[in-house]
Enzyme design. Sequence first.
Site, PDB file in Angstrom:
ATOM      1  N   ASP A 176      39.048  44.963  43.391  1.00 56.86           N
ATOM      2  CA  ASP A 176      39.072  44.374  42.056  1.00 56.86           C
ATOM      3  C   ASP A 176      37.794  43.594  41.774  1.00 56.86           C
ATOM      4  O   ASP A 176      37.185  43.714  40.702  1.00 56.86           O
ATOM      5  CB  ASP A 176      40.265  43.420  41.926  1.00 56.86           C
ATOM      6  CG  ASP A 176      41.545  44.137  41.566  1.00 56.86           C
ATOM      7  OD1 ASP A 176      41.528  44.958  40.641  1.00 56.86           O
ATOM      8  OD2 ASP A 176      42.573  43.869  42.205  1.00 56.86           O
ATOM      9  N   LEU A 177      37.410  42.762  42.721  1.00 61.50           N
ATOM     10  CA  LEU A 177      36.284  41.861  42.494  1.00 61.50           C
ATOM     11  C   LEU A 177      34.974  42.618  42.300  1.00 61.50           C
ATOM     12  O   LEU A 177      34.176  42.278  41.415  1.00 61.50           O
ATOM     13  CB  LEU A 177      36.157  40.882  43.659  1.00 61.50           C
ATOM     14  CG  LEU A 177      37.344  39.937  43.866  1.00 61.50           C
ATOM     15  CD1 LEU A 177      37.180  39.129  45.143  1.00 61.50           C
ATOM     16  CD2 LEU A 177      37.514  39.013  42.675  1.00 61.50           C
TER      17      LEU A 177
END
Length: 405
Positions: A176-177
């Site tokens: 996600d990051l």
Amino acid sequence: MKSPLKGIKILDLTRVLAGPYCTQILGDLGAEIIKVERPETGDDTRGFAPPFLKNDNGEETDLSAYYCGANRNKKSITINLSEKQGQELVKMLLKDCDILVENFKTGTLKKFGLAYEDLKEDFPRLIFCSITGFGQTGPYASRPGYDGLIQAMGGVMGLTGDPDGEPMKVGVPIGDLMAGMYAAVGILAAVKHQADNDEGQFIDIGMLDTHVAWLANQGMNYLSTDNNPQRLGNQHPNIVPYQVMPTADGYIVLSVGNDPTFERFCKVANVEELLDDDRFKTNASRVSNREYVTETLNKITKKRTSATWLKELEKAKIGCGPINNLSDVFNDPHVLSREMIIEVKHSKTGNKPLKLIANPIKMTETPVTYRYPPPLLGEHTDEILTEHLKLTIEDIKRLKVNKIV
């Protein structure tokens, strides 16, 4: 104070982490972020708890730590996107926005008439960034994307973990990051193009793509040999010793990046005779003889305490460090001196400041700013509708009665 993105307005249709992390970065850089959330429930991460933040009386609030970690510098408005009136509100807001960021499943916004192809004619300057699990094309495009799934499919779990154990994911949602990070980079490039050419564009970010992109040296190890790299636990695939080392009372990380550094290590450890052994002379030979070299060095590092090793290795300018838990990290004097913890006021926590992880970007002329705490659900709905869309109080009341906002 000057901000590099001051004056840039972003309509944020994202939730959970990849999208909100992207827009938080841009918000820290000065962009105005209007976060659109579902009425009543809002961003899913509002319920990703415990832990919830506590107020000055030690009582739990309804603010989840997860939500607060990716949603500062934003204003929250609730809009029901499944209703025609809600879709029209989004289009009205876009008249005053430069960028739209969304991370719905591929094809979802098309159902609402809010896909890029639905908007680009009316908003030719619009930068439209879509973050999905697998991108807009390809055989997996319609699949939902989740961080753990992406870590598995993207190869990092096949590289991570004990050689004799099960594949292991990274301890933070790195899929996600990194998708959020790449999206922010793409948006910044598109802003430059928009400024130069008065033209918007579509940005297609797939989490699997970004995951593959940061396989970096391990990906190149495979591409150059056609051999799957094996899980090495805490060891480095191309450098030895560059790993966790046992000491007399615990563990440290030793990072020996080249042969001169290894020579200094041998001097500090009083084992210079190892330099006469062909298995230790060069990094390539140490990698080729990894098991023997590691076993030999582990016996050596076990003879001194962690504190002793760290003191002596640092004095010799040899890469090393303690293995910290998060209480160590957030109390580390260097982390504190770099101001990596910030405190903001929040109505839910009273006199107790809300602690957040700071943005790590340090710029001399246009530093990041922290203007707004993570918003309450729909906290700015009335403000946005009146200031941006010039709606009256009666207009807003009707929208609320009809459950549009």
